[in-house]
Write a protein that holds these residues in place. Structure first.
Motif, PDB file in Angstrom:
ATOM      1  N   ALA A   1       0.814  -1.217   0.000  1.00  0.00           N
ATOM      2  CA  ALA A   1       0.000   0.000   0.000  1.00  0.00           C
ATOM      3  C   ALA A   1       0.846   1.265   0.000  1.00  0.00           C
ATOM      4  N   ARG A   2       2.098   1.159   0.477  1.00  0.00           N
ATOM      5  CA  ARG A   2       2.957   2.327   0.558  1.00  0.00           C
ATOM      6  C   ARG A   2       3.928   2.429  -0.607  1.00  0.00           C
ATOM      7  N   LEU A   3       3.896   1.463  -1.512  1.00  0.00           N
ATOM      8  CA  LEU A   3       4.844   1.471  -2.626  1.00  0.00           C
ATOM      9  C   LEU A   3       4.749   2.720  -3.503  1.00  0.00           C
ATOM     10  N   PRO A   4       3.542   3.234  -3.829  1.00  0.00           N
ATOM     11  CA  PRO A   4       3.519   4.421  -4.700  1.00  0.00           C
ATOM     12  C   PRO A   4       4.334   5.590  -4.173  1.00  0.00           C
ATOM     13  N   SER A   5       4.176   5.920  -2.884  1.00  0.00           N
ATOM     14  CA  SER A   5       4.906   7.075  -2.362  1.00  0.00           C
ATOM     15  C   SER A   5       6.397   6.770  -2.207  1.00  0.00           C
ATOM     16  N   VAL A   6       6.738   5.558  -1.754  1.00  0.00           N
ATOM     17  CA  VAL A   6       8.156   5.233  -1.553  1.00  0.00           C
ATOM     18  C   VAL A   6       8.878   5.172  -2.896  1.00  0.00           C
ATOM     19  N   GLN A   7       8.254   4.572  -3.908  1.00  0.00           N
ATOM     20  CA  GLN A   7       8.873   4.569  -5.227  1.00  0.00           C
ATOM     21  C   GLN A   7       8.901   5.969  -5.820  1.00  0.00           C
ATOM     22  N   GLY A   8       7.939   6.806  -5.420  1.00  0.00           N
ATOM     23  CA  GLY A   8       8.003   8.206  -5.817  1.00  0.00           C
ATOM     24  C   GLY A   8       9.231   8.886  -5.249  1.00  0.00           C
ATOM     25  N   TYR A   9       9.552   8.585  -3.985  1.00  0.00           N
ATOM     26  CA  TYR A   9      10.777   9.123  -3.396  1.00  0.00           C
ATOM     27  C   TYR A   9      12.004   8.624  -4.144  1.00  0.00           C
ATOM     28  N   LEU A  10      11.983   7.358  -4.541  1.00  0.00           N
ATOM     29  CA  LEU A  10      13.116   6.793  -5.277  1.00  0.00           C
ATOM     30  C   LEU A  10      13.307   7.512  -6.611  1.00  0.00           C
ATOM     31  N   ILE A  11      12.219   7.724  -7.336  1.00  0.00           N
ATOM     32  CA  ILE A  11      12.303   8.436  -8.613  1.00  0.00           C
ATOM     33  C   ILE A  11      12.759   9.879  -8.380  1.00  0.00           C
ATOM     34  N   ALA A  12      12.338  10.460  -7.263  1.00  0.00           N
ATOM     35  CA  ALA A  12      12.778  11.821  -6.932  1.00  0.00           C
ATOM     36  C   ALA A  12      14.276  11.873  -6.716  1.00  0.00           C
ATOM     37  N   VAL A  13      14.832  10.843  -6.082  1.00  0.00           N
ATOM     38  CA  VAL A  13      16.289  10.787  -5.912  1.00  0.00           C
ATOM     39  C   VAL A  13      16.965  10.711  -7.276  1.00  0.00           C
ATOM     40  N   GLY A  14      16.373   9.941  -8.197  1.00  0.00           N
ATOM     41  CA  GLY A  14      16.894   9.912  -9.561  1.00  0.00           C
ATOM     42  C   GLY A  14      16.827  11.275 -10.221  1.00  0.00           C
ATOM     43  N   GLY A  15      15.740  12.002  -9.954  1.00  0.00           N
ATOM     44  CA  GLY A  15      15.635  13.361 -10.474  1.00  0.00           C
ATOM     45  C   GLY A  15      16.713  14.267  -9.906  1.00  0.00           C
ATOM     46  N   LEU A  16      17.045  14.054  -8.639  1.00  0.00           N
ATOM     47  CA  LEU A  16      18.135  14.826  -8.040  1.00  0.00           C
ATOM     48  C   LEU A  16      19.456  14.505  -8.727  1.00  0.00           C
ATOM     49  N   GLY A  17      19.647  13.229  -9.088  1.00  0.00           N
ATOM     50  CA  GLY A  17      20.845  12.858  -9.829  1.00  0.00           C
ATOM     51  C   GLY A  17      20.897  13.512 -11.191  1.00  0.00           C
ATOM     52  N   ALA A  18      19.749  13.509 -11.883  1.00  0.00           N
ATOM     53  CA  ALA A  18      19.698  14.163 -13.191  1.00  0.00           C
ATOM     54  C   ALA A  18      19.928  15.656 -13.070  1.00  0.00           C
ATOM     55  N   ALA A  19      19.367  16.264 -12.009  1.00  0.00           N
ATOM     56  CA  ALA A  19      19.591  17.693 -11.791  1.00  0.00           C
ATOM     57  C   ALA A  19      21.063  17.982 -11.510  1.00  0.00           C
ATOM     58  N   SER A  20      21.731  17.062 -10.834  1.00  0.00           N
ATOM     59  CA  SER A  20      23.152  17.235 -10.541  1.00  0.00           C
ATOM     60  C   SER A  20      24.009  17.182 -11.798  1.00  0.00           C
ATOM     61  N   ALA A  21      23.441  16.640 -12.893  1.00  0.00           N
ATOM     62  CA  ALA A  21      24.173  16.580 -14.155  1.00  0.00           C
ATOM     63  C   ALA A  21      24.092  17.886 -14.936  1.00  0.00           C
ATOM     64  N   THR A  22      23.429  18.903 -14.383  1.00  0.00           N
ATOM     65  CA  THR A  22      23.260  20.171 -15.104  1.00  0.00           C
ATOM     66  C   THR A  22      24.160  21.244 -14.492  1.00  0.00           C
ATOM     67  N   LEU A  23      23.608  22.117 -13.679  1.00  0.00           N
ATOM     68  CA  LEU A  23      24.400  23.217 -13.128  1.00  0.00           C
ATOM     69  C   LEU A  23      25.586  22.751 -12.289  1.00  0.00           C
ATOM     70  N   PRO A  24      25.410  21.754 -11.399  1.00  0.00           N
ATOM     71  CA  PRO A  24      26.590  21.297 -10.646  1.00  0.00           C
ATOM     72  C   PRO A  24      27.722  20.803 -11.543  1.00  0.00           C
ATOM     73  N   VAL A  25      27.392  20.122 -12.631  1.00  0.00           N
ATOM     74  CA  VAL A  25      28.427  19.665 -13.557  1.00  0.00           C
ATOM     75  C   VAL A  25      29.077  20.855 -14.255  1.00  0.00           C
ATOM     76  N   ARG A  26      28.268  21.839 -14.640  1.00  0.00           N
ATOM     77  CA  ARG A  26      28.832  23.042 -15.270  1.00  0.00           C
ATOM     78  C   ARG A  26      29.790  23.753 -14.313  1.00  0.00           C
ATOM     79  N   LEU A  27      29.440  23.783 -13.031  1.00  0.00           N
ATOM     80  CA  LEU A  27      30.345  24.394 -12.053  1.00  0.00           C
ATOM     81  C   LEU A  27      31.623  23.568 -11.909  1.00  0.00           C
ATOM     82  N   ALA A  28      31.471  22.244 -11.928  1.00  0.00           N
ATOM     83  CA  ALA A  28      32.654  21.386 -11.807  1.00  0.00           C
ATOM     84  C   ALA A  28      33.602  21.563 -12.981  1.00  0.00           C
ATOM     85  N   LEU A  29      33.048  21.894 -14.153  1.00  0.00           N
ATOM     86  CA  LEU A  29      33.878  22.071 -15.338  1.00  0.00           C
ATOM     87  C   LEU A  29      34.760  23.317 -15.256  1.00  0.00           C
ATOM     88  N   HIS A  30      34.498  24.183 -14.276  1.00  0.00           N
ATOM     89  CA  HIS A  30      35.412  25.310 -14.041  1.00  0.00           C
ATOM     90  C   HIS A  30      36.723  24.848 -13.403  1.00  0.00           C
TER      91      HIS A  30
END
Length: 431
Positions: free
Chosen positions: A148-177
């Motif tokens: 019964a709790r899988l939808p929200s917990v898997q939502g959190y998991l996908i959100a962590v993946g979104g955080l990873g994808a977000a880290s591939a944008t501006l944080p990566v651009r900053l690292a390239l400095h």
């Protein structure tokens, strides 16, 4: 994430002789596997930020850029069947360590690659190594979290993946400095190896499942299951499109059509990937809330798919009022496609959850490979201008073709629902 009540543990050295508390499930199960998913999404998406550097270094055409990036998806898909079998046989912790070490080797090879062919091969090895990150997380979570709790917990998991994808944008651009793209991949290789070791050390053995069927028997059971077939027919193609376009081609569209510079594109990609976090959590919470009121999870998915197609029509029509909003809405609404993992995990027997995720990932990532590479081939049919930008008509045509591919599944779902009102009203709790 609110942890579940205590669950009897298996015979892991960490859990033998006692129960795992909710906090222990969070620390020992969710966080280590979520870290692997975070890293997988970061590496999968990072080429969108690095595209200008890669094009400049190797003189890539749109077709080559699409092929280089989509090689991850193709190799990822090839890994799904063997990884799914391994997950059901040996458990996610024992599978993830060698897989992430392989990903580390591929990442090192990418850092040292000098030609298009070398980078293409290295990218494929990375995809193979990261092919079990999400499935392992789903398998581990499904073993310890109440259905019964899988939808929200898997939502959190996908959100962590979104955080990873977000880290591939501006944080990566900053690292390239501070380093070039090759140095960045050296750090990513180290992170992959360390994450695999962390999972192996911390993760407890999951509770024993029921008898695990043979490969062909399991595949037949998964593909013939009504919930799997209904979900795949509605959500599968939109999920392919979401994975195939997010990051890479949205970034190129923002540059070529919307006319934004690299800094603005990086910022909008960051906003879009950050929207994945909100969208995933909101989808999970909304699905649980609607489920308590008798609304099927597949119905929530249908509304989300319709909205996602509507956003893509904005690209087809070259909606000028706000290119920025359109690019963020694509990732925000597109996160609803991840709901199919929840439907399958809730519907199928526990012994099949690993192979069910395998079947989904096999189809999704093969499709994402075709979408990402095919999109580049379509865009490449037009000639670029002097600075190398492709015209809006090229992107409108490519997006239009994808919309036509997604409409049949939604229309079939709506027709089936309209033709069977008694079935839908009589079984509100069905997935």
């Amino acid at each position: 994430m609110r942890a579940p009540d205590s669950i009897p543990a298996a015979t892991s050295p960490l859990a033998a002789g006692r129960e795992l508390s909710g906090r222990a499930v969070l620390v020992l199960v969710f966080l280590p596997f979520a870290l692997g998913h975070f890293l997988s999404c970061l590496i999968r998406t990072v080429n969108a930020t690095l595209a200008p550097q890669l094009v400049a270094a190797l003189g890539l055409t749109p077709g080559q850029l699409g092929l280089l990036t989509s090689a991850f998806f193709f190799a990822f898909a090839l890994a799904q069947l063997p990884v799914g079998i391994a997950l059901d046989r040996w458990g996610p912790a024992r599978v993830q360590l060698p897989m992430l070490l392989l990903a580390a080797v591929g990442t090192l090879a990418f850092a040292g690659g000098q030609t298009f062919a070398q980078l293409l091969a290295a990218r494929a090895v990375i995809g193979l190594g990261l092919g079990g990150c999400f499935m392992s997380a789903v398998k581990a979570i499904s073993a310890w979290i109440a259905p019964a709790r899988l939808p929200s917990v898997q939502g959190y998991l996908i959100a962590v993946g979104g955080l990873g994808a977000a880290s591939a944008t501006l944080p990566v651009r900053l690292a390239l400095h501070y380093m070039d793209w090759r140095g960045l991949f050296l750090w990513l290789a180290a992170a992959a190896a360390l994450t695999g070791m962390l999972i192996r050390v911390l993760s407890p053995s999951p509770p024993d499942d029921a008898r695990k069927p043979a490969l062909l028997e399991a595949m037949r059971a998964v593909y013939r299951h009504p919930a799997f077939r209904e979900t795949a027919s509605l959500v599968l193609v939109p999920h392919m499109v979401f994975f195939g376009l997010q990051g890479l081609w949205i970034a190129r569209w923002l540059s070529d059509v919307a006319g934004f510079n690299e800094e603005a594109v990086g910022y909008l990609l960051y906003l879009g990937m950050a929207a994945v976090i909100f969208g995933a959590i909101a989808t999970g919470m909304l699905t649980e809330w609607m489920g308590r009121r008798g609304v099927r999870t597949i119905s929530v998915a249908a509304v989300g798919v319709a909205l996602f197609i509507g956003v893509q029509l904005g690209f087809v029509c070259n909606w000028r009022p706000s290119y920025q909003l359109l690019s963020v809405l694509f990732t925000l609404v597109g996160t609803v496609t991840g709901i199919e993992y929840t439907i399958v995990a809730q519907s199928l027997p526990a012994a099949l959850t690993g192979r069910a995720a395998t079947c989904l990932n096999l189809l999704i990532f093969l499709g994402a490979f075709a979408v990402q590479a095919g999109f580049g081939l379509v865009v490449g049919c037009w000639r670029p201008d002097g600075p190398g930008h492709y015209p809006a008509a090229a992107y409108q045509t490519a997006f239009g073709a994808l919309v036509l591919l997604q409409l049949p599944g939604l229309l079939w779902f709506m027709r089936r629902r309209a033709g069977n009102p008694v079935e839908w009203a009589s079984h509100p709790s069905r997935l």
